[in-house]
Design an enzyme around this catalytic site. Structure first.
Site, PDB file in Angstrom:
ATOM      1  N   HIS A  90       0.865  -1.179   0.000  1.00  0.00           N
ATOM      2  CA  HIS A  90       0.000   0.000   0.000  1.00  0.00           C
ATOM      3  C   HIS A  90       0.901   1.228   0.000  1.00  0.00           C
ATOM      4  O   HIS A  90       1.893   1.277   0.721  1.00  0.00           O
ATOM      5  CB  HIS A  90      -0.910   0.009   1.234  1.00  0.00           C
ATOM      6  CG  HIS A  90      -2.082   0.917   1.097  1.00  0.00           C
ATOM      7  ND1 HIS A  90      -1.973   2.293   1.188  1.00  0.00           N
ATOM      8  CD2 HIS A  90      -3.391   0.647   0.861  1.00  0.00           C
ATOM      9  CE1 HIS A  90      -3.166   2.832   1.016  1.00  0.00           C
ATOM     10  NE2 HIS A  90      -4.041   1.867   0.820  1.00  0.00           N
ATOM     11  N   ASP A 110      -7.781  -5.355   0.703  1.00  0.00           N
ATOM     12  CA  ASP A 110      -8.414  -6.149  -0.346  1.00  0.00           C
ATOM     13  C   ASP A 110      -8.145  -7.644  -0.215  1.00  0.00           C
ATOM     14  O   ASP A 110      -8.965  -8.453  -0.645  1.00  0.00           O
ATOM     15  CB  ASP A 110      -7.924  -5.691  -1.728  1.00  0.00           C
ATOM     16  CG  ASP A 110      -8.280  -4.256  -2.019  1.00  0.00           C
ATOM     17  OD1 ASP A 110      -9.478  -3.928  -1.920  1.00  0.00           O
ATOM     18  OD2 ASP A 110      -7.384  -3.461  -2.325  1.00  0.00           O
TER      19      ASP A 110
END
Length: 370
Positions: free
Chosen positions: A256, A307
């Site tokens: 991320h 996710d």
């Protein structure tokens, strides 16, 4: 001018809605761990829009409004029914969200009161659109929400036609809480850029849905589930992942840009995945995910993001893979609307510059001399 690719590290707005500081996500100053453990999604919606948690009467009013305002004009549902069976789910629902504006007489009313009322409608109607689309694709009629059910329970009820178990309701509520807002992510920034022109709230959320559709944003969990299905069993994980790494192919759901020490939301979804896959008798989805996680951390130093474990969690809830990103939109609608309302309250047109790297000092040459 200083140029930063992808605007990484650039502060583009001030906001009271959410923050990511030292790897900790907060909504209005409350840590995501605290809220994921204790809050209902309705409380989160109120918090994001009002910068405080609601009192009981306020919560009851909002919960009732989210049921009362869930009706969608038949013409919009007809659009979903006429969509090609091969249509991308996000594309179909994005189109329907845009169409909602045509049936709202207050769509162009820019007052704070009108926009807040439209926010409630949009938060209610996005659940109707997603569940209706899912049922229509299966040849079923849409189901209206039931008074007295929570937002999370009503979504699953409208999707399946029966009330969910307590475990499923709790898991889905937690997933909605975890996905509600995430500072200036791509879709939220898109929404703010759109409404900064003083375009209407429907345009703002439609623009946001267009950004969310991309596989580097909302579509990542769909890719994760497709990967798990492709792998098939825990025994095949190691070979599959190592082949991907050797061929320099991306494993979705890892890393991320903001979190360097891991996404704080991932651990909650990991635990949900463990519980739910065991409950339905399909623990292999969780076990494969854990194995992939271990290899990626050991080989690439990458930790899972929100996710990764949401894929197996949603699958265990009985949700079709193509619904993963639309469900993300159901939750993130609350954050988009919060940022849109905040943008309207202290607006300035968002207009960055570009660092030109093309040719210079050219002169026009007539076409017969080129």
């Amino acid at each position: 001018m200083t140029q930063t690719k992808g605007l990484e590290g650039i502060v583009a707005a001030t906001s009271k809605i959410s923050s990511i500081i030292d790897g900790q996500l907060t909504y209005g100053g409350y840590t995501i761990d605290d809220l994921a453990e204790h809050a209902t999604f309705e409380e989160i919606v109120f918090l994001l829009w009002n910068d405080r948690l609601p009192k009981q009467e306020e919560l009851d009013q909002l919960a009732k409004a989210l049921v009362d305002e869930a009706h969608v004009d038949d013409a919009v549902l007809e659009t979903l029914k006429k969509a090609p069976k091969t249509a991308n789910a996000m594309a179909a629902i994005r189109t329907a969200v845009s169409q909602l504006a045509l049936y709202d007489e207050a769509s162009e009313d820019m007052s704070r009161e009108a926009n807040y009322a439209k926010a409630i409608k949009l938060q209610a109607q996005i659940a109707t659109l997603v569940t209706a689309y899912a049922r229509i694709k299966k040849g079923l009629e849409p189901v209206a929400p039931k008074a007295g059910l929570s937002y999370a329970a009503n979504f699953l009820y409208m999707l399946n036609g029966e009330e969910p178990t307590e475990v499923a309701e709790k898991a889905f509520n937690q997933a909605l809480v975890l996905h509600a807002d995430h500072e200036l992510n791509a879709s939220t920034f898109t929404a703010r850029v759109c409404v900064a022109t003083l375009s209407d709230i429907y345009s703002g959320v439609t623009a946001a849905m267009g950004a969310l559709k991309g596989p580097l944003h909302g579509g990542a969990n769909e890719a994760v589930m497709k990967m798990l299905v492709e792998i098939g069993s825990v025994e095949k994980v190691e070979e599959y992942v190592h082949n991907k790494i050797e061929n320099k192919e991306k494993i979705m759901g890892f890393g991320h840009r903001v979190y360097k020490d891991g996404d704080p939301r991932a651990k909650h979804l990991q635990e949900m995945s463990r519980q739910l896959t065991a409950q339905i008798g399909e623990p292999q989805w969780y076990e494969m995910s854990i194995k992939i996680d271990e290899i990626m951390q050991a080989e690439k130093g990458l930790k899972p993001n929100v996710d990764f474990y949401s894929a197996s969690t949603y699958h265990a809830l009985g949700l079709d893979t193509e619904l993963f990103t639309p469900i993300f939109a159901v939750s993130r609608m609350s954050g988009w609307l919060a940022h849109i309302l905040e943008q309207y309250s202290d607006n300035r047109l968002i207009r960055p510059r570009a660092d030109y790297i093309g040719e210079t000092h050219r002169t026009y040459v007539s076409i017969n001399e080129r």
